[in-house]
Design a protein around this motif. Structure first.
Motif, PDB file in Angstrom:
ATOM      1  N   GLY A 173     -13.650  -2.269 -14.639  1.00 19.68           N
ATOM      2  CA  GLY A 173     -13.790  -1.426 -13.462  1.00 19.68           C
ATOM      3  C   GLY A 173     -13.667  -2.155 -12.146  1.00 19.68           C
ATOM      4  O   GLY A 173     -13.992  -1.607 -11.095  1.00 19.68           O
ATOM      5  N   PHE A 174     -13.228  -3.418 -12.201  1.00 19.91           N
ATOM      6  CA  PHE A 174     -13.107  -4.183 -10.953  1.00 19.91           C
ATOM      7  C   PHE A 174     -12.048  -3.577 -10.038  1.00 19.91           C
ATOM      8  O   PHE A 174     -12.235  -3.488  -8.826  1.00 19.91           O
ATOM      9  N   LEU A 175     -10.931  -3.145 -10.614  1.00 20.83           N
ATOM     10  CA  LEU A 175      -9.849  -2.563  -9.823  1.00 20.83           C
ATOM     11  C   LEU A 175      -9.996  -1.049  -9.786  1.00 20.83           C
ATOM     12  O   LEU A 175     -10.235  -0.407 -10.814  1.00 20.83           O
ATOM     13  N   GLN A 176      -9.853  -0.478  -8.598  1.00 21.84           N
ATOM     14  CA  GLN A 176      -9.914   0.965  -8.391  1.00 21.84           C
ATOM     15  C   GLN A 176      -8.552   1.428  -7.890  1.00 21.84           C
ATOM     16  O   GLN A 176      -8.221   1.273  -6.725  1.00 21.84           O
ATOM     17  N   TYR A 177      -7.744   1.990  -8.792  1.00 23.85           N
ATOM     18  CA  TYR A 177      -6.374   2.358  -8.455  1.00 23.85           C
ATOM     19  C   TYR A 177      -6.335   3.705  -7.735  1.00 23.85           C
ATOM     20  O   TYR A 177      -7.097   4.624  -8.059  1.00 23.85           O
ATOM     21  N   GLN A 178      -5.427   3.805  -6.775  1.00 19.99           N
ATOM     22  CA  GLN A 178      -5.122   5.058  -6.106  1.00 19.99           C
ATOM     23  C   GLN A 178      -3.716   4.962  -5.525  1.00 19.99           C
ATOM     24  O   GLN A 178      -3.206   3.859  -5.292  1.00 19.99           O
ATOM     25  N   ASP A 179      -3.087   6.108  -5.331  1.00 22.43           N
ATOM     26  CA  ASP A 179      -1.737   6.120  -4.769  1.00 22.43           C
ATOM     27  C   ASP A 179      -1.804   5.816  -3.273  1.00 22.43           C
ATOM     28  O   ASP A 179      -2.522   6.471  -2.523  1.00 22.43           O
ATOM     29  N   LEU A 210       7.234   5.081   0.377  1.00 26.47           N
ATOM     30  CA  LEU A 210       6.982   5.452  -1.005  1.00 26.47           C
ATOM     31  C   LEU A 210       5.533   5.123  -1.352  1.00 26.47           C
ATOM     32  O   LEU A 210       4.910   4.266  -0.718  1.00 26.47           O
ATOM     33  N   SER A 211       5.018   5.818  -2.348  1.00 31.03           N
ATOM     34  CA  SER A 211       3.645   5.580  -2.795  1.00 31.03           C
ATOM     35  C   SER A 211       3.649   4.807  -4.104  1.00 31.03           C
ATOM     36  O   SER A 211       4.549   4.968  -4.929  1.00 31.03           O
ATOM     37  N   ALA A 212       2.631   3.972  -4.269  1.00 26.77           N
ATOM     38  CA  ALA A 212       2.489   3.174  -5.486  1.00 26.77           C
ATOM     39  C   ALA A 212       1.009   3.079  -5.827  1.00 26.77           C
ATOM     40  O   ALA A 212       0.162   3.023  -4.932  1.00 26.77           O
ATOM     41  N   PRO A 213       0.648   3.057  -7.115  1.00 34.16           N
ATOM     42  CA  PRO A 213      -0.757   2.910  -7.492  1.00 34.16           C
ATOM     43  C   PRO A 213      -1.219   1.470  -7.315  1.00 34.16           C
ATOM     44  O   PRO A 213      -0.583   0.542  -7.800  1.00 34.16           O
ATOM     45  N   MET A 214      -2.320   1.292  -6.613  1.00 34.42           N
ATOM     46  CA  MET A 214      -2.853  -0.054  -6.378  1.00 34.42           C
ATOM     47  C   MET A 214      -4.304   0.044  -5.935  1.00 34.42           C
ATOM     48  O   MET A 214      -4.796   1.119  -5.563  1.00 34.42           O
ATOM     49  N   ASP A 215      -4.979  -1.096  -5.994  1.00 40.27           N
ATOM     50  CA  ASP A 215      -6.322  -1.222  -5.422  1.00 40.27           C
ATOM     51  C   ASP A 215      -6.141  -1.644  -3.970  1.00 40.27           C
ATOM     52  O   ASP A 215      -5.931  -2.825  -3.676  1.00 40.27           O
TER      53      ASP A 215
END
Length: 268
Positions: A173-179, A210-215
């Protein structure tokens, strides 16, 4: 069939000719043959479907454990080493599962030992930071020593933060992905850097919409570190380029690329 019949009288002069016709109607036999052919093809098609269905069921039963192994293996990642494969039975698959589980046990143990070492190093650095703070209080009358201690304390605190981040990164759960929109992210970063480093010429060279999933929190922090390094080694007024775009990989997939580029000081 046709046959010509010739008959003659007693004196051999009076001849009578006739034709004998023989007819046989074949359509019923042809229809019977067609029906038999249809029945044969129906039986063949049904047999093929039945054989294919049985083969599919048997293959599914045989491959089911392998598919289950694949599904469980996909759940194993650097942040989750607790998944284990089922070891039911004594066949080859069970032996393979025991071997893989044993390997995962060794990896998990090594991972815990490494984290323990990091915790120990973190504790030692915390002790050193506290000792430096104590020395700064005792050497308040010596400005040069005080400045040197302040620099050392800042370096230790930065190293302490890096180690804390390294330890936290190993937890689930360290990384919290969002667009996140790449163009908006790089524009916001440029505004922040212009505020923190006004002497530098920050320029956005690439801002892909453009959007990309990332923390976004850790990505922004990493970009700020790169930009800070560029500002420290770049003459005032020289441009520092920022960019966020999309790169095509050799595998056909696309990857978001965020970058910082500067000319830097020349080497002597």
């Amino acid at each position: 069939g046709k046959s010509v019949v010739v008959s003659s009288g007693p004196n051999g002069q009076d001849e009578q000719r006739g034709v004998l016709l023989v007819a046989q109607f074949m359509q019923s036999d042809i229809d019977a043959v067609h029906r038999n052919i249809l029945v044969l093809f129906g039986v063949m098609a049904g047999g093929l479907v039945l054989i294919a269905s049985i083969a599919w069921l048997v293959a599914g039963q045989i491959l089911a454990p392998i598919q289950r192994f694949i599904g469980l293996s996909d759940r194993i990642d650097p942040l989750n080493l607790q998944t284990r494969l089922p070891e039911n039975g004594s066949d080859e698959l069970a032996q393979l599962a025991r071997a893989l589980n044993s390997m995962l046990d060794r990896l998990s143990s090594a991972h815990l030992e490494q984290r323990h070492v990091l915790y120990e190093v973190l504790q030692q650095i915390q002790n050193q930071v506290q000792a430096l703070s104590h020395l700064r209080k005792q050497s308040a009358h010596d400005p040069a020593l005080l400045a040197a201690l302040a620099v050392s304390q800042q370096d230790m605190q930065r190293l302490l933060q890096d180690l804390e981040l390294l330890i936290e990164s190993g937890k689930p759960g360290f990384l919290q992905y969002q667009d996140v929109n790449l163009g908006q992210l790089i524009q916001q970063l440029a505004q922040q850097l212009r505020h923190f480093y006004p002497e530098q010429d920050w320029q956005v060279a690439e801002a892909e919409n453009l959007s990309a999933p990332m923390d976004v929190q850790h990505i922004a922090r990493a970009m700020q570190h790169l930009a800070s390094n560029a500002a420290q080694h770049n003459p005032a007024g020289e441009p520092i380029l920022l960019g966020a775009g999309v790169r095509q990989l050799s595998s056909g997939k696309r990857m978001a690329s965020l970058w910082v580029a500067n000319q830097g000081l020349p080497l002597s």
